[in-house]
Write an enzyme that holds these catalytic residues in place. Structure first.
Site, PDB file in Angstrom:
ATOM      1  N   LYS A 177       0.967  -0.942  -0.058  1.00  0.00           N
ATOM      2  CA  LYS A 177       0.459  -0.088   0.043  1.00  0.00           C
ATOM      3  C   LYS A 177       1.171   1.568  -0.337  1.00  0.00           C
ATOM      4  O   LYS A 177       1.332   2.020   1.152  1.00  0.00           O
ATOM      5  CB  LYS A 177      -0.597   0.114   1.628  1.00  0.00           C
ATOM      6  CG  LYS A 177      -1.761   0.808   0.823  1.00  0.00           C
ATOM      7  CD  LYS A 177      -2.118   2.379   0.701  1.00  0.00           C
ATOM      8  CE  LYS A 177      -2.348   3.458   2.095  1.00  0.00           C
ATOM      9  NZ  LYS A 177      -1.985   4.192   1.434  1.00  0.00           N
ATOM     10  N   GLU A 253       9.282   1.636  10.650  1.00  0.00           N
ATOM     11  CA  GLU A 253      10.309   3.000  10.808  1.00  0.00           C
ATOM     12  C   GLU A 253       9.631   4.253  10.774  1.00  0.00           C
ATOM     13  O   GLU A 253       9.084   4.177  10.064  1.00  0.00           O
ATOM     14  CB  GLU A 253      11.326   2.569   9.800  1.00  0.00           C
ATOM     15  CG  GLU A 253      11.981   1.101   9.357  1.00  0.00           C
ATOM     16  CD  GLU A 253      13.112   1.056   8.484  1.00  0.00           C
ATOM     17  OE1 GLU A 253      13.602   0.700   8.437  1.00  0.00           O
ATOM     18  OE2 GLU A 253      12.606   1.730   7.419  1.00  0.00           O
ATOM     19  N   CYS A 287      13.811  10.930   6.479  1.00  0.00           N
ATOM     20  CA  CYS A 287      13.691  10.468   7.931  1.00  0.00           C
ATOM     21  C   CYS A 287      15.163  10.770   8.569  1.00  0.00           C
ATOM     22  O   CYS A 287      15.233  10.991  10.021  1.00  0.00           O
ATOM     23  CB  CYS A 287      13.815   8.774   8.588  1.00  0.00           C
ATOM     24  SG  CYS A 287      14.505   7.420   6.994  1.00  0.00           S
ATOM     25  N   GLU A 389       8.454  16.674  15.100  1.00  0.00           N
ATOM     26  CA  GLU A 389       9.123  16.126  14.113  1.00  0.00           C
ATOM     27  C   GLU A 389       8.149  17.751  13.331  1.00  0.00           C
ATOM     28  O   GLU A 389       6.812  17.196  13.147  1.00  0.00           O
ATOM     29  CB  GLU A 389       9.021  14.850  13.218  1.00  0.00           C
ATOM     30  CG  GLU A 389       9.537  14.561  12.162  1.00  0.00           C
ATOM     31  CD  GLU A 389       9.251  13.432  11.415  1.00  0.00           C
ATOM     32  OE1 GLU A 389       8.247  12.609  11.845  1.00  0.00           O
ATOM     33  OE2 GLU A 389      10.719  12.976  11.387  1.00  0.00           O
TER      34      GLU A 389
HETATM   35  P1  NAD Z   1       2.149   8.558   7.290  1.00  0.00           P
HETATM   36  O1  NAD Z   1       2.639   7.496   8.748  1.00  0.00           O
HETATM   37  O2  NAD Z   1       1.122   9.338   7.055  1.00  0.00           O
HETATM   38  O3  NAD Z   1       1.799   7.235   5.823  1.00  0.00           O
HETATM   39  C1  NAD Z   1       2.455   6.562   5.547  1.00  0.00           C
HETATM   40  C2  NAD Z   1       1.539   5.585   4.816  1.00  0.00           C
HETATM   41  O4  NAD Z   1       0.762   5.296   6.166  1.00  0.00           O
HETATM   42  C3  NAD Z   1       0.789   5.874   3.725  1.00  0.00           C
HETATM   43  O5  NAD Z   1       0.816   5.049   2.917  1.00  0.00           O
HETATM   44  C4  NAD Z   1      -0.748   5.951   4.540  1.00  0.00           C
HETATM   45  O6  NAD Z   1      -1.561   6.111   3.814  1.00  0.00           O
HETATM   46  C5  NAD Z   1      -0.463   5.007   5.296  1.00  0.00           C
HETATM   47  N1  NAD Z   1      -1.821   4.952   6.805  1.00  0.00           N
HETATM   48  C6  NAD Z   1      -1.506   6.121   7.376  1.00  0.00           C
HETATM   49  N2  NAD Z   1      -2.697   6.424   8.686  1.00  0.00           N
HETATM   50  C7  NAD Z   1      -2.664   4.103   8.273  1.00  0.00           C
HETATM   51  C8  NAD Z   1      -3.611   3.920   8.953  1.00  0.00           C
HETATM   52  N3  NAD Z   1      -4.429   4.365   9.686  1.00  0.00           N
HETATM   53  N4  NAD Z   1      -3.456   1.739   8.852  1.00  0.00           N
HETATM   54  C9  NAD Z   1      -2.521   1.552   7.445  1.00  0.00           C
HETATM   55  N5  NAD Z   1      -2.215   2.518   6.541  1.00  0.00           N
HETATM   56  C10 NAD Z   1      -2.237   4.258   7.380  1.00  0.00           C
HETATM   57  O7  NAD Z   1       4.181   8.589   6.780  1.00  0.00           O
HETATM   58  P2  NAD Z   1       4.346  10.040   5.672  1.00  0.00           P
HETATM   59  O8  NAD Z   1       4.018  11.702   6.093  1.00  0.00           O
HETATM   60  O9  NAD Z   1       3.758   9.061   4.995  1.00  0.00           O
HETATM   61  O10 NAD Z   1       5.558  10.264   5.783  1.00  0.00           O
HETATM   62  C11 NAD Z   1       6.669  10.450   6.634  1.00  0.00           C
HETATM   63  C12 NAD Z   1       7.159  10.703   8.033  1.00  0.00           C
HETATM   64  O11 NAD Z   1       7.609   8.843   7.082  1.00  0.00           O
HETATM   65  C13 NAD Z   1       7.073  11.528   8.742  1.00  0.00           C
HETATM   66  O12 NAD Z   1       7.261  10.883  10.409  1.00  0.00           O
HETATM   67  C14 NAD Z   1       9.304   9.944   9.133  1.00  0.00           C
HETATM   68  O13 NAD Z   1      10.035  10.170  10.237  1.00  0.00           O
HETATM   69  C15 NAD Z   1       8.427   8.691   8.670  1.00  0.00           C
HETATM   70  N6  NAD Z   1       9.994   8.135   8.691  1.00  0.00           N
HETATM   71  C16 NAD Z   1      10.645   7.085   8.899  1.00  0.00           C
HETATM   72  C17 NAD Z   1      11.640   6.381   7.988  1.00  0.00           C
HETATM   73  C18 NAD Z   1      12.777   5.817   9.375  1.00  0.00           C
HETATM   74  O14 NAD Z   1      13.092   5.030   8.023  1.00  0.00           O
HETATM   75  N7  NAD Z   1      12.509   5.056  10.100  1.00  0.00           N
HETATM   76  C19 NAD Z   1      11.740   6.540   7.242  1.00  0.00           C
HETATM   77  C20 NAD Z   1      10.890   7.293   6.010  1.00  0.00           C
HETATM   78  C21 NAD Z   1      10.152   7.936   6.500  1.00  0.00           C
END
Ligand code: NAD
Length: 485
Positions: A177, A253, A287, A389
């Site tokens: 997804k 992550e 990240c 963040e």
């Molecule tokens: P997000 O959590 O908003 O979304 C990530 C994914 O989760 C998307 O595909 C979204 O549709 C899905 N999602 C959202 N709510 C959900 C739910 N309730 N159930 C199932 N799926 C759901 O994150 P984002 O805004 O896309 O990405 C940015 C974030 O990602 C930042 O916080 C960043 O730090 C983090 N990030 C972490 C790493 C790491 O390695 N630690 C790497 C990249 C990004």
């Protein structure tokens, strides 16, 4: 005609009636639509993945599976320009960046895990038995089953294949997804899966949002055997609650508020260069980005001045222009969030060294999601802008006086993904590296990635480690066999 991104189920592209508009962050224009998967489409994708475990894929030799993974990498390379165009269309990031990082790493993930899986050993123990004949224990690895990959928008192909490649190497099947903001490269990868001969059902894609949409339908599904998720910590919490229902294993992550620590004895130019890259690369949407910078007091003023020059030298241009070094943020919503922090910082008493607003272009980019690269000083360590963040091109710089003080400041955070330490004193570098509460500590560098090393966060930055053998350990089930001799 807008570009269309359909779901991919059992080797076929599948339309749905509900559509999500995909927006170009450079100018705010709708350029495509994705087909939002409903419960039925998600069920079909999971069923196809489950069935594929038993088919050709389930009985395939390791050698053939590795060959297919390498073919995937080769095909991504052959279609490099299409992947590049697709990633830039969704994210607005500079072509130069996606050409250097996103797409090559997307291909490299498949090659690395094709190699890793070939070099993994399992453990074996001989034991005594009452009749003194003995027994031998040995472990075998099995796939977990159907893996749900839920990925974010910041490095869409890179972060998605970072999960898909080891999961496939271990013989699992997958339902991805991707983020609702960035469906393009995942859909293109589905085409590539078909082209190289990955059996139908091994790799499936469902598009949609998280809550009450494809993300939740997938993570809640009783036939999912593991969930691997990259994204915000709050989303991780929501997924964890849902996963508890089926006791589904998780790899997370999550978010970060990463510190960069510069000692007075550091190579000054290298430190400025490294910290500036850590703050502004991908418009701060990595990240591993640094949002908290701690600089030893004797060089504080000089360092802040040098960072101001670096921020003001960034070229906020169109993605295709070679001099562009800063792109837009991913969405209007994210732009509003980052600008909210820009306002909050002023209310919290920040001195704005540079930036703090929206750049003006006088062209279509004025409808895009740009913000100015921004540097603050003077905030209290407990202010929200230093604790939360932001995920934008922004940092706060704080002076410090001692090693003990800076370790405490850096560790006083709910997150713990990454830190970077800049010093020419190697003993100090080792001490500080060991004392910092993070999964990854860089010394005199940033974002150097050896894909065999453990990657992940402590505290609220994640659960588990991926990379090399650590990925294989998550995506496979070790089964002990005890044979009486
Ligand atoms: P997000 O959590 O908003 O979304 C990530 C994914 O989760 C998307 O595909 C979204 O549709 C899905 N999602 C959202 N709510 C959900 C739910 N309730 N159930 C199932 N799926 C759901 O994150 P984002 O805004 O896309 O990405 C940015 C974030 O990602 C930042 O916080 C960043 O730090 C983090 N990030 C972490 C790493 C790491 O390695 N630690 C790497 C990249 C990004």
């Amino acid at each position: 005609m807008p570009k269309e991104f359909k779901n991919y189920v059992n080797g076929q592209f599948v339309a749905s009636t509900k559509k999500i508009e995909i927006i170009n962050p450079v100018n705010g224009q709708v350029y495509g639509v994705s087909h939002e998967a409903d419960q039925q489409i998600v069920d079909a994708a999971v069923a196809a993945a489950k069935a594929a475990l038993k088919g050709e894929w389930g009985s395939m030799t390791l050698a053939r599976r590795r060959e297919l993974l390498c073919k995937l990498a080769d095909r991504v390379d052959e279609r490099f320009d299409e992947f590049l165009g697709a990633e830039v269309a969704d994210t607005g990031k500079p072509y130069s960046l996606a050409r250097r990082i996103d797409i090559p790493r997307g291909a490299a993930n498949f090659r690395v895990f094709a190699d890793t899986i070939a070099s993994i050993s399992t453990e074996s123990f001989q034991m005594d038995t009452p009749d003194e004949q003995g027994a031998i224990n040995y472990a075998i690895r099995k796939p977990l089953g159907v893996i749900a990959v839920v990925s974010p928008w910041n490095l869409p192909l890179l972060l998605m294949t970072w999960k898909v490649a080891p999961a496939m190497a271990c013989g699992n099947t997958i339902v991805v997804k991707p983020s609702e903001e960035t469906p393009a490269t995942t859909t293109l990868l589905a085409e590539v899966m078909g082209e190289v001969g990955i059996p139908p059902g091994v790799f499936n894609v469902v598009h949609g949002y998280g809550p009450d949409s494809a993300g939740e339908f997938l993570t809640r599904h009783k036939d999912i055997d593991a969930i691997t998720f990259t994204g915000e910590t709050t989303t991780g919490k929501a997924i964890m609650r849902v996963a508890a229902e089926n006791v589904t294993p998780l790899s997370f992550e999550l978010g970060g508020k990463n510190p960069g620590i510069v000692f007075a004895d550091a190579n000054f130019d290298d430190a400025v260069d490294g910290i500036a890259r850590a703050v502004f690369t991908n418009t701060g949407q990595v990240c591993l980005s640094t949002e908290r910078v701690y600089v030893e007091r004797p060089i504080f003023d000089k360092f802040v001045a040098a960072m101001k020059v670096r921020a003001e030298d960034l070229n906020t241009g169109f993605p295709e222009e070679t001099q562009t070094s800063l792109g837009p943020l991913i969405s209007k919503e994210h732009q509003q969030k980052v600008l909210g922090y820009y306002d909050l910082a002023v209310q919290e008493g920040a001195k704005v060294v540079t930036g703090g607003g929206v750049p003006e272009f006088g062209d279509e980019r004025d409808n895009g999601f740009y913000v100015q690269p921004t540097i603050w000083t003077g905030l209290a360590e407990d202010s929200r802008c230093v604790k939360e963040e932001i995920f934008g091109p922004v940092c706060h710089i704080t002076p410090f006086d001692s090693e003990e003080e800076v370790v405490d400041l850096a560790n006083d955070c709910v997150y713990g993904l990454m830190s970077s330490t800049w010093t020419t004193d190697l003993s100090k570098a080792h001490r500080v590296g060991a004392a910092l509460e993070c999964g990854i500590n860089y010394v005199n560098c940033w974002f150097l990635r050896d894909l065999r090393t453990p990657f992940g966060g402590v505290k609220m930055s994640g659960i588990g480690r991926e990379g090399g053998v650590h990925s294989i350990n998550f995506y496979s089930e070790l089964v002990n066999i005890c044979v009486k001799l």
